[in-house]
Scaffold this motif. Structure first.
Motif, PDB file in Angstrom:
ATOM      1  N   ASP A  31     -32.101  56.053  92.194  1.00  0.00           N
ATOM      2  CA  ASP A  31     -31.442  55.904  90.892  1.00  0.00           C
ATOM      3  C   ASP A  31     -31.760  57.097  89.985  1.00  0.00           C
ATOM      4  OD1 ASP A  31     -30.538  53.509  91.830  1.00  0.00           O
ATOM      5  OD2 ASP A  31     -32.073  52.305  90.812  1.00  0.00           O
ATOM      6  N   ARG A  32     -33.006  57.564  90.060  1.00  0.00           N
ATOM      7  CA  ARG A  32     -33.379  58.697  89.216  1.00  0.00           C
ATOM      8  C   ARG A  32     -32.641  59.961  89.644  1.00  0.00           C
ATOM      9  NH1 ARG A  32     -39.528  61.131  88.477  1.00  0.00           N
ATOM     10  NH2 ARG A  32     -38.990  62.739  86.939  1.00  0.00           N
ATOM     11  N   HIS A  33     -32.525  60.196  90.960  1.00  0.00           N
ATOM     12  CA  HIS A  33     -31.810  61.382  91.441  1.00  0.00           C
ATOM     13  C   HIS A  33     -30.334  61.324  91.060  1.00  0.00           C
ATOM     14  CE1 HIS A  33     -35.091  62.006  94.762  1.00  0.00           C
ATOM     15  NE2 HIS A  33     -35.481  62.404  93.564  1.00  0.00           N
ATOM     16  N   LEU A  34     -29.740  60.115  91.156  1.00  0.00           N
ATOM     17  CA  LEU A  34     -28.337  59.987  90.768  1.00  0.00           C
ATOM     18  C   LEU A  34     -28.150  60.278  89.282  1.00  0.00           C
ATOM     19  CD1 LEU A  34     -27.297  56.791  92.776  1.00  0.00           C
ATOM     20  CD2 LEU A  34     -26.617  59.154  93.224  1.00  0.00           C
ATOM     21  N   ALA A  35     -29.073  59.760  88.475  1.00  0.00           N
ATOM     22  CA  ALA A  35     -28.958  60.010  87.034  1.00  0.00           C
ATOM     23  C   ALA A  35     -29.103  61.498  86.723  1.00  0.00           C
ATOM     24  CB  ALA A  35     -30.016  59.199  86.287  1.00  0.00           C
ATOM     25  N   VAL A  36     -30.055  62.169  87.391  1.00  0.00           N
ATOM     26  CA  VAL A  36     -30.251  63.603  87.158  1.00  0.00           C
ATOM     27  C   VAL A  36     -29.030  64.392  87.628  1.00  0.00           C
ATOM     28  CG1 VAL A  36     -31.637  65.601  87.828  1.00  0.00           C
ATOM     29  CG2 VAL A  36     -32.759  63.452  87.251  1.00  0.00           C
ATOM     30  N   ALA A  37     -28.477  64.005  88.790  1.00  0.00           N
ATOM     31  CA  ALA A  37     -27.288  64.708  89.303  1.00  0.00           C
ATOM     32  C   ALA A  37     -26.096  64.524  88.368  1.00  0.00           C
ATOM     33  CB  ALA A  37     -26.956  64.194  90.708  1.00  0.00           C
ATOM     34  N   GLU A  38     -25.904  63.310  87.868  1.00  0.00           N
ATOM     35  CA  GLU A  38     -24.805  63.067  86.937  1.00  0.00           C
ATOM     36  C   GLU A  38     -24.976  63.877  85.658  1.00  0.00           C
ATOM     37  OE1 GLU A  38     -24.652  58.923  86.317  1.00  0.00           O
ATOM     38  OE2 GLU A  38     -23.865  58.438  88.310  1.00  0.00           O
ATOM     39  N   ARG A  39     -26.213  63.943  85.150  1.00  0.00           N
ATOM     40  CA  ARG A  39     -26.439  64.700  83.937  1.00  0.00           C
ATOM     41  C   ARG A  39     -26.190  66.193  84.163  1.00  0.00           C
ATOM     42  NH1 ARG A  39     -31.298  63.518  83.310  1.00  0.00           N
ATOM     43  NH2 ARG A  39     -32.311  65.464  83.883  1.00  0.00           N
ATOM     44  N   GLU A  40     -26.652  66.719  85.290  1.00  0.00           N
ATOM     45  CA  GLU A  40     -26.419  68.136  85.572  1.00  0.00           C
ATOM     46  C   GLU A  40     -24.934  68.429  85.757  1.00  0.00           C
ATOM     47  OE1 GLU A  40     -28.777  69.009  88.942  1.00  0.00           O
ATOM     48  OE2 GLU A  40     -30.699  69.057  87.844  1.00  0.00           O
ATOM     49  N   GLU A  41     -24.225  67.522  86.441  1.00  0.00           N
ATOM     50  CA  GLU A  41     -22.791  67.723  86.622  1.00  0.00           C
ATOM     51  C   GLU A  41     -22.060  67.688  85.289  1.00  0.00           C
ATOM     52  OE1 GLU A  41     -19.308  68.517  88.592  1.00  0.00           O
ATOM     53  OE2 GLU A  41     -21.388  68.561  89.332  1.00  0.00           O
ATOM     54  N   ARG A  42     -22.475  66.779  84.410  1.00  0.00           N
ATOM     55  CA  ARG A  42     -21.845  66.703  83.092  1.00  0.00           C
ATOM     56  C   ARG A  42     -22.131  67.964  82.284  1.00  0.00           C
ATOM     57  NH1 ARG A  42     -23.694  62.262  82.211  1.00  0.00           N
ATOM     58  NH2 ARG A  42     -25.534  62.752  80.947  1.00  0.00           N
ATOM     59  N   GLU A  43     -23.368  68.475  82.376  1.00  0.00           N
ATOM     60  CA  GLU A  43     -23.701  69.696  81.648  1.00  0.00           C
ATOM     61  C   GLU A  43     -22.907  70.883  82.195  1.00  0.00           C
ATOM     62  OE1 GLU A  43     -27.883  70.097  81.972  1.00  0.00           O
ATOM     63  OE2 GLU A  43     -28.336  68.505  80.502  1.00  0.00           O
ATOM     64  N   ARG A  44     -22.767  70.976  83.530  1.00  0.00           N
ATOM     65  CA  ARG A  44     -21.969  72.066  84.113  1.00  0.00           C
ATOM     66  C   ARG A  44     -20.509  71.971  83.684  1.00  0.00           C
ATOM     67  NH1 ARG A  44     -25.264  71.162  88.779  1.00  0.00           N
ATOM     68  NH2 ARG A  44     -23.669  69.759  89.615  1.00  0.00           N
ATOM     69  N   GLU A  45     -19.992  70.740  83.634  1.00  0.00           N
ATOM     70  CA  GLU A  45     -18.603  70.573  83.216  1.00  0.00           C
ATOM     71  C   GLU A  45     -18.420  70.985  81.761  1.00  0.00           C
ATOM     72  OE1 GLU A  45     -14.677  69.742  83.944  1.00  0.00           O
ATOM     73  OE2 GLU A  45     -16.370  69.759  85.348  1.00  0.00           O
ATOM     74  N   GLU A  46     -19.387  70.618  80.916  1.00  0.00           N
ATOM     75  CA  GLU A  46     -19.287  71.020  79.513  1.00  0.00           C
ATOM     76  C   GLU A  46     -19.384  72.533  79.371  1.00  0.00           C
ATOM     77  OE1 GLU A  46     -22.366  68.932  77.549  1.00  0.00           O
ATOM     78  OE2 GLU A  46     -21.367  66.962  77.656  1.00  0.00           O
ATOM     79  N   THR A  47     -20.294  73.145  80.126  1.00  0.00           N
ATOM     80  CA  THR A  47     -20.414  74.607  80.082  1.00  0.00           C
ATOM     81  C   THR A  47     -19.141  75.289  80.566  1.00  0.00           C
ATOM     82  OG1 THR A  47     -22.792  74.388  80.495  1.00  0.00           O
ATOM     83  CG2 THR A  47     -21.814  76.556  80.839  1.00  0.00           C
ATOM     84  N   ARG A  48     -18.545  74.767  81.651  1.00  0.00           N
ATOM     85  CA  ARG A  48     -17.299  75.329  82.183  1.00  0.00           C
ATOM     86  C   ARG A  48     -16.160  75.173  81.178  1.00  0.00           C
ATOM     87  NH1 ARG A  48     -16.910  72.182  86.057  1.00  0.00           N
ATOM     88  NH2 ARG A  48     -18.340  73.273  87.461  1.00  0.00           N
ATOM     89  N   GLU A  49     -16.116  74.018  80.517  1.00  0.00           N
ATOM     90  CA  GLU A  49     -15.058  73.804  79.527  1.00  0.00           C
ATOM     91  C   GLU A  49     -15.221  74.744  78.339  1.00  0.00           C
ATOM     92  OE1 GLU A  49     -11.634  72.218  78.057  1.00  0.00           O
ATOM     93  OE2 GLU A  49     -12.571  71.906  80.017  1.00  0.00           O
TER      94      GLU A  49
END
Length: 217
Positions: A134-152
């Motif tokens: 659960d912790r790895h999934l939460a960290v992966a989701e947060r990193e993916e969201r941050e990358r998406e925000e940076t890309r946008e």
């Protein structure tokens, strides 16, 4: 022989209050009279006489009590020695038991304890694995969201740069931009209202100046 009783002031006041309330028929509903209550007038001079005892009866009671104490002591010692003999016999039997049999019993108990410990350890490890997943999934989701925000944000900057590309000054359009800037006349002769709207101010040169007329002769 007379008995002198010494009381304090507080006790004397309380006794005086009790003596003053004799007419109220005070009654103490306890099995024993309190210590501060005076002795009843009918029993002041009463002296208790010892209970008469029969000499023969007293002698028999002492003999019977001695016999009873001796028998109880003998029974207590007998039970104590009996329990000690039982424990000693069990200890000797345990020593005489073959070592192989005891070793098998010890191994069996050890296996049972190991199985219980294994089940507990597996349960704890499953809980820990689930928590890590659960912790790895939460960290992966947060990193993916941050990358998406940076890309946008990067795409937004690129779009803004492309939209304002025509206004950039380059080597090719340098002369054109200079001519445009020099040829563009900016008029700052205007006024602003409180709401931000602009209004032009009439030219003071073309406006009739009332004070510019000729002076009277």
């Amino acid at each position: 022989m007379a008995c002198i009783k010494i009381v304090t002031n507080g006790q004397r006041n309380f006794l005086n209050a009790i003596e003053a309330c004799n007419g109220l028929n005070l009654q103490f509903v306890r099995y024993r009279k309190p210590r501060f209550v005076p002795k009843a007038p009918t029993k002041i001079f009463k002296v208790r006489e010892p209970t008469p005892r029969d000499t023969e009866e007293t002698k028999l009671m002492r003999t019977w009590q001695a016999h009873y104490n001796t028998e109880m002591k003998s029974l207590h010692l007998y039970f104590k020695s009996h329990c000690q003999r039982i424990r000693e016999r069990e200890r000797i039997e345990a020593i005489k038991t073959p070592f192989e049999k005891r070793y098998v019993d010890i191994c069996r108990k050890n296996e049972e304890w190991n199985k219980e410990a294994k089940m507990i350890r597996l349960g704890q490890w499953k809980e820990k694995e689930k928590w890590l997943e659960d912790r790895h999934l939460a960290v992966a989701e947060r990193e993916e969201r941050e990358r998406e925000e940076t890309r946008e944000m990067a795409f937004q900057r690129v779009r803004e740069a492309q939209e304002s590309l025509d206004n950039y000054i380059t080597e090719e359009n340098l002369d054109e931009k200079l001519d445009e800037i020099l040829g563009k006349e900016v008029d700052y002769d205007f006024a602003l209202y409180l709401d931000g709207s602009k209004t032009t101010v009439p030219d003071s040169k073309t406006e009739d100046n009332p004070g510019s007329g000729s002076s009277p002769s």
